[in-house]
Design a protein around this motif. Structure first.
Motif, PDB file in Angstrom:
ATOM      1  N   HIS A  77     -17.247  28.551  10.916  1.00 37.55           N
ATOM      2  CA  HIS A  77     -18.076  29.403  10.062  1.00 37.55           C
ATOM      3  C   HIS A  77     -18.866  28.508   9.119  1.00 37.55           C
ATOM      4  O   HIS A  77     -18.298  27.820   8.283  1.00 37.55           O
ATOM      5  CB  HIS A  77     -17.174  30.351   9.278  1.00 37.55           C
ATOM      6  CG  HIS A  77     -17.913  31.399   8.520  1.00 37.55           C
ATOM      7  ND1 HIS A  77     -18.770  31.110   7.501  1.00 37.55           N
ATOM      8  CD2 HIS A  77     -17.921  32.742   8.642  1.00 37.55           C
ATOM      9  CE1 HIS A  77     -19.275  32.218   7.021  1.00 37.55           C
ATOM     10  NE2 HIS A  77     -18.762  33.233   7.697  1.00 37.55           N
ATOM     11  N   LYS A  78     -20.194  28.523   9.240  1.00 38.52           N
ATOM     12  CA  LYS A  78     -21.042  27.623   8.444  1.00 38.52           C
ATOM     13  C   LYS A  78     -21.711  28.294   7.249  1.00 38.52           C
ATOM     14  O   LYS A  78     -22.232  27.617   6.389  1.00 38.52           O
ATOM     15  CB  LYS A  78     -22.139  27.022   9.334  1.00 38.52           C
ATOM     16  CG  LYS A  78     -21.620  26.138  10.428  1.00 38.52           C
ATOM     17  CD  LYS A  78     -21.180  24.828   9.879  1.00 38.52           C
ATOM     18  CE  LYS A  78     -20.873  23.868  11.003  1.00 38.52           C
ATOM     19  NZ  LYS A  78     -20.484  22.578  10.506  1.00 38.52           N
ATOM     20  N   ASP A  79     -21.740  29.619   7.189  1.00 38.56           N
ATOM     21  CA  ASP A  79     -22.465  30.309   6.119  1.00 38.56           C
ATOM     22  C   ASP A  79     -21.512  30.607   4.969  1.00 38.56           C
ATOM     23  O   ASP A  79     -21.159  31.747   4.697  1.00 38.56           O
ATOM     24  CB  ASP A  79     -23.098  31.591   6.675  1.00 38.56           C
ATOM     25  CG  ASP A  79     -24.166  32.148   5.757  1.00 38.56           C
ATOM     26  OD1 ASP A  79     -24.521  31.483   4.766  1.00 38.56           O
ATOM     27  OD2 ASP A  79     -24.643  33.264   6.033  1.00 38.56           O
ATOM     28  N   ARG A  80     -21.126  29.550   4.277  1.00 37.40           N
ATOM     29  CA  ARG A  80     -20.096  29.647   3.243  1.00 37.40           C
ATOM     30  C   ARG A  80     -20.732  29.845   1.868  1.00 37.40           C
ATOM     31  O   ARG A  80     -21.004  28.887   1.149  1.00 37.40           O
ATOM     32  CB  ARG A  80     -19.233  28.395   3.249  1.00 37.40           C
ATOM     33  CG  ARG A  80     -18.514  28.220   4.560  1.00 37.40           C
ATOM     34  CD  ARG A  80     -17.691  26.958   4.587  1.00 37.40           C
ATOM     35  NE  ARG A  80     -17.054  26.803   5.877  1.00 37.40           N
ATOM     36  CZ  ARG A  80     -16.070  25.960   6.111  1.00 37.40           C
ATOM     37  NH1 ARG A  80     -15.611  25.188   5.149  1.00 37.40           N
ATOM     38  NH2 ARG A  80     -15.548  25.871   7.313  1.00 37.40           N
ATOM     39  N   LYS A  81     -20.963  31.097   1.533  1.00 32.23           N
ATOM     40  CA  LYS A  81     -21.470  31.425   0.204  1.00 32.23           C
ATOM     41  C   LYS A  81     -20.610  32.553  -0.360  1.00 32.23           C
ATOM     42  O   LYS A  81     -19.954  33.281   0.377  1.00 32.23           O
ATOM     43  CB  LYS A  81     -22.945  31.809   0.253  1.00 32.23           C
ATOM     44  CG  LYS A  81     -23.268  32.961   1.164  1.00 32.23           C
ATOM     45  CD  LYS A  81     -24.773  33.157   1.253  1.00 32.23           C
ATOM     46  CE  LYS A  81     -25.095  34.257   2.249  1.00 32.23           C
ATOM     47  NZ  LYS A  81     -26.510  34.346   2.513  1.00 32.23           N
ATOM     48  N   GLU A  83     -21.136  35.446  -1.503  1.00 32.15           N
ATOM     49  CA  GLU A  83     -21.383  36.806  -1.013  1.00 32.15           C
ATOM     50  C   GLU A  83     -20.708  37.068   0.327  1.00 32.15           C
ATOM     51  O   GLU A  83     -20.500  38.218   0.704  1.00 32.15           O
ATOM     52  CB  GLU A  83     -22.890  37.058  -0.848  1.00 32.15           C
ATOM     53  CG  GLU A  83     -23.660  37.053  -2.140  1.00 32.15           C
ATOM     54  CD  GLU A  83     -24.143  35.665  -2.553  1.00 32.15           C
ATOM     55  OE1 GLU A  83     -23.693  34.649  -1.973  1.00 32.15           O
ATOM     56  OE2 GLU A  83     -24.952  35.600  -3.486  1.00 32.15           O
ATOM     57  N   ASN A  84     -20.381  36.025   1.073  1.00 26.36           N
ATOM     58  CA  ASN A  84     -19.772  36.183   2.393  1.00 26.36           C
ATOM     59  C   ASN A  84     -18.244  36.202   2.356  1.00 26.36           C
ATOM     60  O   ASN A  84     -17.609  36.398   3.380  1.00 26.36           O
ATOM     61  CB  ASN A  84     -20.251  35.095   3.343  1.00 26.36           C
ATOM     62  CG  ASN A  84     -21.677  35.323   3.769  1.00 26.36           C
ATOM     63  OD1 ASN A  84     -22.232  36.395   3.586  1.00 26.36           O
ATOM     64  ND2 ASN A  84     -22.293  34.307   4.328  1.00 26.36           N
TER      65      ASN A  84
END
Length: 93
Positions: A77-81, A83-84
């Motif tokens: 999982h690369k979209d580590r923000k 909001e996620n």
């Protein structure tokens, strides 16, 4: 393999959408993902500034546990923000 872990959002179904005339379903124009309903995200929770140290540790451990599980089954999982990172009660997903 479908990910099943306390700290991973459960994905119940993916539905592909095709144009009405695409009888052979050759050109998918989009999809809908049906997943468990989460109550909040970590960004909003941190903005409220109402987490004590133990709650913050539990969230951090949950995030780590979820990422370790995903890595084990071959998902990166690369979209580590903030909001996620979703919350159901006090469980981070």
């Amino acid at each position: 393999m479908v990910p099943i872990h306390d700290n991973v959002v459960q994905n119940y179904s993916n539905i592909e959408i095709f144009h009405a005339g695409d009888d052979n379903e050759e050109d998918c124009i989009g999809w809908i993902t049906i997943m468990e309903k989460c109550e909040d995200n970590l960004r909003n929770k941190l903005k409220r500034d109402d987490l004590n140290l133990e709650e913050r540790k539990k969230i951090a451990n949950g995030i780590r546990s979820g990422f370790e599980y995903l890595k084990k089954i071959g998902i990166d999982h690369k979209d580590r923000k903030l909001e996620n990172f979703l919350l159901i009660g006090d469980v981070v997903k």
